[in-house]
Write a protein that holds these residues in place. Sequence first.
Motif, PDB file in Angstrom:
ATOM      1  N   GLU A  51      -1.909  10.417  10.445  1.00 17.66           N
ATOM      2  CA  GLU A  51      -2.192  11.844  10.559  1.00 17.66           C
ATOM      3  C   GLU A  51      -3.067  12.276   9.394  1.00 17.66           C
ATOM      4  OE1 GLU A  51       1.206  14.374  11.016  1.00 17.66           O
ATOM      5  OE2 GLU A  51       2.040  13.106  12.602  1.00 17.66           O
ATOM      6  N   GLU A  52      -3.955  13.209   9.670  1.00 14.10           N
ATOM      7  CA  GLU A  52      -4.876  13.679   8.644  1.00 14.10           C
ATOM      8  C   GLU A  52      -4.116  14.315   7.481  1.00 14.10           C
ATOM      9  OE1 GLU A  52      -8.546  16.810   8.254  1.00 14.10           O
ATOM     10  OE2 GLU A  52      -8.231  15.794  10.166  1.00 14.10           O
ATOM     11  N   GLY A  53      -4.448  13.902   6.281  1.00 14.03           N
ATOM     12  CA  GLY A  53      -3.848  14.464   5.083  1.00 14.03           C
ATOM     13  C   GLY A  53      -2.449  13.971   4.768  1.00 14.03           C
ATOM     14  N   SER A  54      -2.008  12.924   5.450  1.00 18.04           N
ATOM     15  CA  SER A  54      -0.645  12.436   5.214  1.00 18.04           C
ATOM     16  C   SER A  54      -0.564  11.678   3.886  1.00 18.04           C
ATOM     17  CB  SER A  54      -0.194  11.528   6.354  1.00 18.04           C
ATOM     18  OG  SER A  54      -0.966  10.350   6.386  1.00 18.04           O
ATOM     19  N   LEU A  55       0.665  11.495   3.430  1.00 17.36           N
ATOM     20  CA  LEU A  55       0.924  10.779   2.186  1.00 17.36           C
ATOM     21  C   LEU A  55       1.866   9.622   2.479  1.00 17.36           C
ATOM     22  CD1 LEU A  55       1.030  10.532  -0.987  1.00 17.36           C
ATOM     23  CD2 LEU A  55       3.017  12.043  -0.867  1.00 17.36           C
ATOM     24  N   ILE A  56       1.573   8.471   1.905  1.00 15.51           N
ATOM     25  CA  ILE A  56       2.478   7.327   1.945  1.00 15.51           C
ATOM     26  C   ILE A  56       3.049   7.219   0.532  1.00 15.51           C
ATOM     27  CG2 ILE A  56       2.733   4.871   2.417  1.00 15.51           C
ATOM     28  CD1 ILE A  56       0.016   5.116   3.973  1.00 15.51           C
ATOM     29  N   LEU A  57       4.373   7.283   0.434  1.00 14.86           N
ATOM     30  CA  LEU A  57       5.026   7.315  -0.874  1.00 14.86           C
ATOM     31  C   LEU A  57       5.910   6.095  -1.058  1.00 14.86           C
ATOM     32  CD1 LEU A  57       5.640   8.903  -3.479  1.00 14.86           C
ATOM     33  CD2 LEU A  57       7.463  10.065  -2.214  1.00 14.86           C
ATOM     34  N   SER A  95       2.545  15.215   6.741  1.00 15.81           N
ATOM     35  CA  SER A  95       3.444  14.071   6.900  1.00 15.81           C
ATOM     36  C   SER A  95       3.551  13.292   5.595  1.00 15.81           C
ATOM     37  CB  SER A  95       2.934  13.131   7.992  1.00 15.81           C
ATOM     38  OG  SER A  95       3.088  13.713   9.246  1.00 15.81           O
ATOM     39  N   VAL A  96       4.786  12.988   5.218  1.00 16.17           N
ATOM     40  CA  VAL A  96       5.046  12.156   4.044  1.00 16.17           C
ATOM     41  C   VAL A  96       5.912  10.995   4.521  1.00 16.17           C
ATOM     42  CG1 VAL A  96       6.067  12.033   1.739  1.00 16.17           C
ATOM     43  CG2 VAL A  96       4.994  14.165   2.515  1.00 16.17           C
ATOM     44  N   VAL A  97       5.340   9.789   4.473  1.00 18.43           N
ATOM     45  CA  VAL A  97       6.064   8.584   4.873  1.00 18.43           C
ATOM     46  C   VAL A  97       6.544   7.894   3.607  1.00 18.43           C
ATOM     47  CG1 VAL A  97       5.932   6.384   6.096  1.00 18.43           C
ATOM     48  CG2 VAL A  97       4.627   8.354   6.942  1.00 18.43           C
ATOM     49  N   VAL A  98       7.856   7.722   3.494  1.00 22.84           N
ATOM     50  CA  VAL A  98       8.464   7.191   2.284  1.00 22.84           C
ATOM     51  C   VAL A  98       9.020   5.796   2.562  1.00 22.84           C
ATOM     52  CG1 VAL A  98      10.124   7.647   0.440  1.00 22.84           C
ATOM     53  CG2 VAL A  98       9.148   9.553   1.727  1.00 22.84           C
TER      54      VAL A  98
END
Length: 141
Positions: A51-57, A95-98
Amino acid sequence: MEQILEFSRNNPILIIALLAIMGMIVFTETKRLSRRYQNLPPAQAVRAMNEEGSLILDVRENAEVRDGRIKGAKHIPLKELKTRLNELSKYKDKSVVVYCRSGNRSAQACEILTSNEFEKVVNLHGGMMAWQANNMPVSKK
């Protein structure tokens, strides 16, 4: 009904064990139903990552990150997450995927994020172990 009462009187340890197990099941299911983040396997988590602008943490420890990480992931160890939330504030509505090694620490991180008003939080179910087991790409840089 009389037989149940007699059984209960003759086997109090079994009755206590049954009640304890039932209590644990109710607690676990209540917690699962009330969590405010998604728990997704690698193939489905990729959609959130794209997704646009998402973060993978990545919330693993420094030594674990040296073995490889998901490309583009931001690394903040779980123990530092609460004090470094300001670094993630622009992702509150994205969206933040951790992820972590197995998915346990990342679930804790997801709880921290959702309690701090992050809206679209995803826990990578199974963590890096599941990611690698599904032959997903890992960056060693």
